[in-house]
Motif scaffolding. Structure first.
Motif, PDB file in Angstrom:
ATOM      1  N   MET A  85       1.523  -8.638   6.737  1.00 28.55           N
ATOM      2  CA  MET A  85       1.881  -7.216   6.377  1.00 28.55           C
ATOM      3  C   MET A  85       3.241  -7.321   5.414  1.00 28.55           C
ATOM      4  SD  MET A  85       1.481  -6.045  10.402  1.00 28.55           S
ATOM      5  CE  MET A  85       2.492  -4.607  10.456  1.00 28.55           C
ATOM      6  N   CYS A 123       2.273  -8.026   1.996  1.00 27.21           N
ATOM      7  CA  CYS A 123       1.553  -6.747   1.332  1.00 27.21           C
ATOM      8  C   CYS A 123       2.629  -5.489   0.965  1.00 27.21           C
ATOM      9  CB  CYS A 123       0.453  -6.100   2.223  1.00 27.21           C
ATOM     10  SG  CYS A 123      -0.789  -7.190   2.302  1.00 27.21           S
ATOM     11  N   GLY A 124       3.742  -5.274   1.967  1.00 24.31           N
ATOM     12  CA  GLY A 124       4.702  -4.520   1.698  1.00 24.31           C
ATOM     13  C   GLY A 124       5.505  -4.719   0.632  1.00 24.31           C
ATOM     14  N   ARG A 183      -2.709  -4.069   5.384  1.00 25.87           N
ATOM     15  CA  ARG A 183      -1.606  -3.907   6.247  1.00 25.87           C
ATOM     16  C   ARG A 183      -2.123  -3.239   7.764  1.00 25.87           C
ATOM     17  NH1 ARG A 183       3.515  -1.506   3.162  1.00 25.87           N
ATOM     18  NH2 ARG A 183       4.029  -0.880   5.357  1.00 25.87           N
TER      19      ARG A 183
END
Length: 126
Positions: free
Chosen positions: A116, A119-120, A85
């Motif tokens: 991002m 992954c979050g 990220r």
């Protein structure tokens, strides 16, 4: 060392989504890095190029790590996802500055934002 099993379907879906986003980003970022090399270098172009290279390497490693583990050290996966990220965030920042002059850099920015987000989401599920 804490070993975690990822049996939950939502986690498995998150892993698959993250891997797919990372693989797609590598291709887009390689194109962006190649475009940086084609331009006469200045500080912004060099910064963008290096951010793209970092992002390519981190996303490649993250996708490999997530792909081959059925059981994983949760701390390692979390560290890789967080690093991924951060690397994408740096690439977004550099590419957005370049996109003002070269609109095609927005493709890289969109791919980074997808990683991002993936992954979050996976971090939240872990």
């Amino acid at each position: 060392m804490v070993t975690s099993t990822w049996p939950e379907e939502s986690v498995r879906t998150g892993i698959n989504r993250c891997v797919e986003a990372c693989v797609a980003l590598v291709q887009v970022s390689e194109d962006c890095a190649a475009a940086c090399l084609a331009l006469e270098g200045n500080g912004e172009i060099t910064h963008c190029f290096l951010a793209d290279l970092d992002c390519i390497e981190v996303c490649s490693a993250t996708s490999r790590l997530l792909s081959w583990h059925v059981h994983s050290d949760g701390a390692t996966a979390i560290a890789m996802l967080e690093t991924c990220r951060e690397s994408c965030s740096a690439s977004v920042e550099a590419c957005e500055r370049m996109a003002e002059l070269y609109p095609s850099w927005l493709t890289c920015t969109m791919a980074c934002r997808r990683v991002m987000d993936a992954c979050g989401t996976l971090l939240a599920a872990l």
